[in-house]
Motif scaffolding. Structure first.
Motif, PDB file in Angstrom:
ATOM      1  N   TRP A  84       6.669  27.806 -34.486  1.00 22.04           N
ATOM      2  CA  TRP A  84       6.880  26.428 -34.929  1.00 22.04           C
ATOM      3  C   TRP A  84       7.335  26.378 -36.381  1.00 22.04           C
ATOM      4  N   ASN A  85       6.835  27.279 -37.220  1.00 24.24           N
ATOM      5  CA  ASN A  85       7.270  27.287 -38.618  1.00 24.24           C
ATOM      6  C   ASN A  85       8.722  27.724 -38.775  1.00 24.24           C
ATOM      7  N   SER A  86       9.310  28.306 -37.742  1.00 23.29           N
ATOM      8  CA  SER A  86      10.740  28.637 -37.785  1.00 23.29           C
ATOM      9  C   SER A  86      11.585  27.366 -37.730  1.00 23.29           C
ATOM     10  N   ARG A  87      11.028  26.311 -37.179  1.00 21.27           N
ATOM     11  CA  ARG A  87      11.731  25.049 -36.966  1.00 21.27           C
ATOM     12  C   ARG A  87      13.029  25.265 -36.177  1.00 21.27           C
ATOM     13  N   ASN A  88      12.968  26.191 -35.225  1.00 23.17           N
ATOM     14  CA  ASN A  88      14.105  26.491 -34.359  1.00 23.17           C
ATOM     15  C   ASN A  88      13.730  26.055 -32.941  1.00 23.17           C
ATOM     16  N   PRO A  89      14.171  24.871 -32.515  1.00 21.12           N
ATOM     17  CA  PRO A  89      13.751  24.342 -31.208  1.00 21.12           C
ATOM     18  C   PRO A  89      14.033  25.268 -30.033  1.00 21.12           C
ATOM     19  N   GLU A  90      15.180  25.916 -30.036  1.00 20.23           N
ATOM     20  CA  GLU A  90      15.511  26.814 -28.921  1.00 20.23           C
ATOM     21  C   GLU A  90      14.548  27.995 -28.880  1.00 20.23           C
ATOM     22  N   LEU A 105      11.238  28.869 -25.801  1.00 24.49           N
ATOM     23  CA  LEU A 105      11.117  30.066 -24.970  1.00 24.49           C
ATOM     24  C   LEU A 105       9.670  30.509 -24.774  1.00 24.49           C
ATOM     25  N   ALA A 106       8.740  29.951 -25.531  1.00 26.96           N
ATOM     26  CA  ALA A 106       7.315  30.257 -25.354  1.00 26.96           C
ATOM     27  C   ALA A 106       6.697  29.430 -24.220  1.00 26.96           C
ATOM     28  N   TYR A 107       7.472  28.526 -23.636  1.00 22.15           N
ATOM     29  CA  TYR A 107       6.983  27.603 -22.610  1.00 22.15           C
ATOM     30  C   TYR A 107       7.677  27.874 -21.281  1.00 22.15           C
ATOM     31  N   GLU A 162      14.452  21.902 -21.721  1.00 21.59           N
ATOM     32  CA  GLU A 162      15.500  21.070 -22.329  1.00 21.59           C
ATOM     33  C   GLU A 162      14.890  19.889 -23.074  1.00 21.59           C
ATOM     34  N   ALA A 163      13.885  19.271 -22.486  1.00 21.58           N
ATOM     35  CA  ALA A 163      13.218  18.143 -23.137  1.00 21.58           C
ATOM     36  C   ALA A 163      12.441  18.606 -24.368  1.00 21.58           C
ATOM     37  N   ILE A 164      11.874  19.809 -24.315  1.00 24.53           N
ATOM     38  CA  ILE A 164      11.170  20.363 -25.477  1.00 24.53           C
ATOM     39  C   ILE A 164      12.155  20.550 -26.627  1.00 24.53           C
ATOM     40  N   VAL A 165      13.318  21.123 -26.351  1.00 17.43           N
ATOM     41  CA  VAL A 165      14.332  21.315 -27.391  1.00 17.43           C
ATOM     42  C   VAL A 165      14.735  19.978 -27.998  1.00 17.43           C
ATOM     43  N   ALA A 166      14.977  18.975 -27.165  1.00 19.99           N
ATOM     44  CA  ALA A 166      15.371  17.648 -27.666  1.00 19.99           C
ATOM     45  C   ALA A 166      14.253  17.038 -28.511  1.00 19.99           C
ATOM     46  N   PHE A 167      13.020  17.149 -28.038  1.00 23.80           N
ATOM     47  CA  PHE A 167      11.872  16.607 -28.769  1.00 23.80           C
ATOM     48  C   PHE A 167      11.740  17.270 -30.145  1.00 23.80           C
TER      49      PHE A 167
END
Length: 157
Positions: free
Chosen positions: A27-33, A37-39, A56-61
């Protein structure tokens, strides 16, 4: 089939702590993609009053989150664990585009599949306005919390 994401359940205290720190670092990377991948591909979240399903929804969120929550820095701490579940408490600091600082406090309950991917995430979070001078999470903005930076308990949070 998804690639295994160690550590895998059933968790021990040591592997649960490793999983928590891996989540914090992601999460501290602030890289949604990267974070997504952890989910599991069909992961289900309740985040405050928002419900999210699937990568896809996680990335958008997360993309929208980190546009609003600038200079985001997060610390997670293990609260409890069992075979394939982990509970954490956390705090993060950020500012908005007007320069107003906040510290968010929360708890998360996680459930993992056999490959170590999180399939359920339930998060309850409260925001507290703070002054910039009250910030406690001070490390280089570009990555994970340094190993020598205090955790939540050490910071009195």
């Amino acid at each position: 089939m998804s690639e295994p994401r160690p550590p895998l359940p059933p968790f021990t205290r040591e592997t649960a702590i490793q999983k928590v720190r891996a989540a914090e670092d992601g999460w501290n990377s602030r890289n949604p993609e990267r974070v997504s991948l952890a989910y599991t591909v069909d992961s289900y979240w309740r985040n405050r009053s928002t419900f999210v399903s699937g990568r896809e929804a996680i990335v958008a969120f997360l993309t929208a989150k980190w546009v609003r929550e600038l200079d985001y820095r997060l610390i997670k701490e293990l609260w409890a664990f069992t075979d394939n579940r982990i509970a954490v408490r956390f705090a993060y600091e950020y500012h908005d585009d007007s320069g107003n600082w906040f510290r968010a406090y929360g708890n998360e309950n996680w459930e993992f599949d056999d490959n170590g991917l999180m399939r359920k995430r339930y998060a309850s979070i409260n925001d507290l306005p703070i002054e910039e001078s009250e910030r406690k999470f001070r490390w280089d903005n570009s990555g994970p919390r340094p190993a020598d930076h205090p955790g939540l308990t050490d910071l009195g949070l």
